[in-house]
Design a protein around this motif. Sequence first.
Motif, PDB file in Angstrom:
ATOM      1  N   VAL A  57      46.759 123.950  59.229  1.00 58.86           N
ATOM      2  CA  VAL A  57      45.496 123.334  59.607  1.00 58.86           C
ATOM      3  C   VAL A  57      45.660 121.826  59.512  1.00 58.86           C
ATOM      4  CG1 VAL A  57      43.052 123.085  59.083  1.00 58.86           C
ATOM      5  CG2 VAL A  57      44.162 125.291  58.788  1.00 58.86           C
ATOM      6  N   PHE A  58      45.411 121.159  60.600  1.00 55.73           N
ATOM      7  CA  PHE A  58      45.480 119.707  60.617  1.00 55.73           C
ATOM      8  C   PHE A  58      44.064 119.161  60.628  1.00 55.73           C
ATOM      9  CE2 PHE A  58      49.355 121.119  62.716  1.00 55.73           C
ATOM     10  CZ  PHE A  58      50.307 120.417  61.984  1.00 55.73           C
ATOM     11  N   ASN A  59      43.737 118.374  59.640  1.00 54.28           N
ATOM     12  CA  ASN A  59      42.431 117.723  59.610  1.00 54.28           C
ATOM     13  C   ASN A  59      42.654 116.272  59.998  1.00 54.28           C
ATOM     14  OD1 ASN A  59      39.990 116.562  59.104  1.00 54.28           O
ATOM     15  ND2 ASN A  59      39.613 117.717  57.248  1.00 54.28           N
ATOM     16  N   LYS A  60      42.182 115.913  61.153  1.00 55.65           N
ATOM     17  CA  LYS A  60      42.440 114.571  61.655  1.00 55.65           C
ATOM     18  C   LYS A  60      41.389 113.559  61.227  1.00 55.65           C
ATOM     19  CE  LYS A  60      45.315 115.807  65.418  1.00 55.65           C
ATOM     20  NZ  LYS A  60      46.379 114.943  65.810  1.00 55.65           N
ATOM     21  N   VAL A  61      40.337 113.980  60.545  1.00 56.02           N
ATOM     22  CA  VAL A  61      39.261 113.069  60.174  1.00 56.02           C
ATOM     23  C   VAL A  61      39.418 112.569  58.740  1.00 56.02           C
ATOM     24  CG1 VAL A  61      36.764 112.891  59.853  1.00 56.02           C
ATOM     25  CG2 VAL A  61      37.677 114.134  61.791  1.00 56.02           C
ATOM     26  N   LYS A  62      39.711 113.472  57.834  1.00 58.36           N
ATOM     27  CA  LYS A  62      39.732 113.146  56.402  1.00 58.36           C
ATOM     28  C   LYS A  62      40.663 111.983  56.053  1.00 58.36           C
ATOM     29  CE  LYS A  62      38.935 116.279  53.245  1.00 58.36           C
ATOM     30  NZ  LYS A  62      39.017 117.415  52.344  1.00 58.36           N
ATOM     31  N   PRO A  63      41.896 111.926  56.557  1.00 56.52           N
ATOM     32  CA  PRO A  63      42.764 110.802  56.175  1.00 56.52           C
ATOM     33  C   PRO A  63      42.197 109.442  56.567  1.00 56.52           C
ATOM     34  CG  PRO A  63      44.049 112.523  57.240  1.00 56.52           C
ATOM     35  CD  PRO A  63      42.610 112.902  57.381  1.00 56.52           C
ATOM     36  N   TYR A  64      41.527 109.386  57.712  1.00 55.91           N
ATOM     37  CA  TYR A  64      40.961 108.106  58.143  1.00 55.91           C
ATOM     38  C   TYR A  64      39.764 107.705  57.285  1.00 55.91           C
ATOM     39  CZ  TYR A  64      43.992 108.639  62.155  1.00 55.91           C
ATOM     40  OH  TYR A  64      45.081 108.792  62.953  1.00 55.91           O
ATOM     41  N   VAL A  65      38.928 108.677  56.963  1.00 51.75           N
ATOM     42  CA  VAL A  65      37.782 108.385  56.094  1.00 51.75           C
ATOM     43  C   VAL A  65      38.273 107.914  54.730  1.00 51.75           C
ATOM     44  CG1 VAL A  65      35.814 109.408  54.889  1.00 51.75           C
ATOM     45  CG2 VAL A  65      36.201 109.942  57.290  1.00 51.75           C
ATOM     46  N   GLU A  66      39.259 108.610  54.172  1.00 55.12           N
ATOM     47  CA  GLU A  66      39.778 108.231  52.857  1.00 55.12           C
ATOM     48  C   GLU A  66      40.441 106.861  52.892  1.00 55.12           C
ATOM     49  OE1 GLU A  66      39.124 109.836  50.047  1.00 55.12           O
ATOM     50  OE2 GLU A  66      37.946 111.187  51.277  1.00 55.12           O
ATOM     51  N   THR A  67      41.083 106.518  53.993  1.00 51.29           N
ATOM     52  CA  THR A  67      41.695 105.192  54.131  1.00 51.29           C
ATOM     53  C   THR A  67      40.638 104.103  54.132  1.00 51.29           C
ATOM     54  OG1 THR A  67      43.541 106.120  55.374  1.00 51.29           O
ATOM     55  CG2 THR A  67      43.166 103.765  55.591  1.00 51.29           C
ATOM     56  N   VAL A  68      39.572 104.315  54.871  1.00 54.08           N
ATOM     57  CA  VAL A  68      38.503 103.315  54.923  1.00 54.08           C
ATOM     58  C   VAL A  68      37.816 103.199  53.565  1.00 54.08           C
ATOM     59  CG1 VAL A  68      36.290 102.725  55.983  1.00 54.08           C
ATOM     60  CG2 VAL A  68      38.157 103.587  57.396  1.00 54.08           C
ATOM     61  N   VAL A  69      37.568 104.331  52.901  1.00 59.32           N
ATOM     62  CA  VAL A  69      36.947 104.298  51.568  1.00 59.32           C
ATOM     63  C   VAL A  69      37.849 103.547  50.597  1.00 59.32           C
ATOM     64  CG1 VAL A  69      36.246 105.698  49.598  1.00 59.32           C
ATOM     65  CG2 VAL A  69      35.536 106.346  51.885  1.00 59.32           C
ATOM     66  N   GLY A  70      39.154 103.801  50.656  1.00 59.93           N
ATOM     67  CA  GLY A  70      40.091 103.080  49.788  1.00 59.93           C
ATOM     68  C   GLY A  70      40.081 101.589  50.046  1.00 59.93           C
ATOM     69  N   THR A  71      39.988 101.204  51.304  1.00 60.40           N
ATOM     70  CA  THR A  71      39.905  99.780  51.634  1.00 60.40           C
ATOM     71  C   THR A  71      38.612  99.183  51.099  1.00 60.40           C
ATOM     72  OG1 THR A  71      41.208 100.172  53.623  1.00 60.40           O
ATOM     73  CG2 THR A  71      39.968  98.108  53.521  1.00 60.40           C
ATOM     74  N   MET A  72      37.514  99.922  51.210  1.00 59.81           N
ATOM     75  CA  MET A  72      36.242  99.427  50.686  1.00 59.81           C
ATOM     76  C   MET A  72      36.301  99.257  49.171  1.00 59.81           C
ATOM     77  SD  MET A  72      33.697 101.643  53.103  1.00 59.81           S
ATOM     78  CE  MET A  72      32.161 100.774  52.960  1.00 59.81           C
ATOM     79  N   ILE A  73      37.029 100.138  48.490  1.00 57.28           N
ATOM     80  CA  ILE A  73      37.196 100.007  47.041  1.00 57.28           C
ATOM     81  C   ILE A  73      37.963  98.741  46.717  1.00 57.28           C
ATOM     82  CG2 ILE A  73      38.356 101.001  45.031  1.00 57.28           C
ATOM     83  CD1 ILE A  73      37.726 103.770  46.227  1.00 57.28           C
TER      84      ILE A  73
END
Length: 134
Positions: A57-73
């Motif tokens: 199963v490839f989830n193409k959304v979660k890695p991008y959301v987590e990347t943006v959240v990490g940048t916001m942190i």
Amino acid sequence: MLSDKELLKQFTKHKDITDYGLSGQLEFSRRAHRFYDGDKGAYTAEISDGGDRALIVFNKVKPYVETVVGTMIQIRRKPDYSARIMDSQAMQAYSEYMNCLSDWARKGANMDQVETQQDREMLITGYGAVDTNV
């Protein structure tokens, strides 16, 4: 003092009222979270290797959301409080006191974690409403 049964009845009534008014928003949020978790928009494939099958199963959304959240942190900054007039020692002491109070309140309410949760909710559902116990 309400009994447990009365309290549960009151809670259920309030939840039903809230869910009725926000039913569209609540369903949209649930669908957005399902999409984030990989329910919808997930690509699946079966790989056969010597008789063993693995579901990929490839989830193409979660890695991008987590990347943006990490940048916001990483770019998050603590608000700094300073008096308008810093000529007197009383105003300087006031500014220092307010910054210490702000640090204490942020630490006590785990605001770093709350703000991270809020950022993630904002990216997933479009609004970042969270509850704090200050």
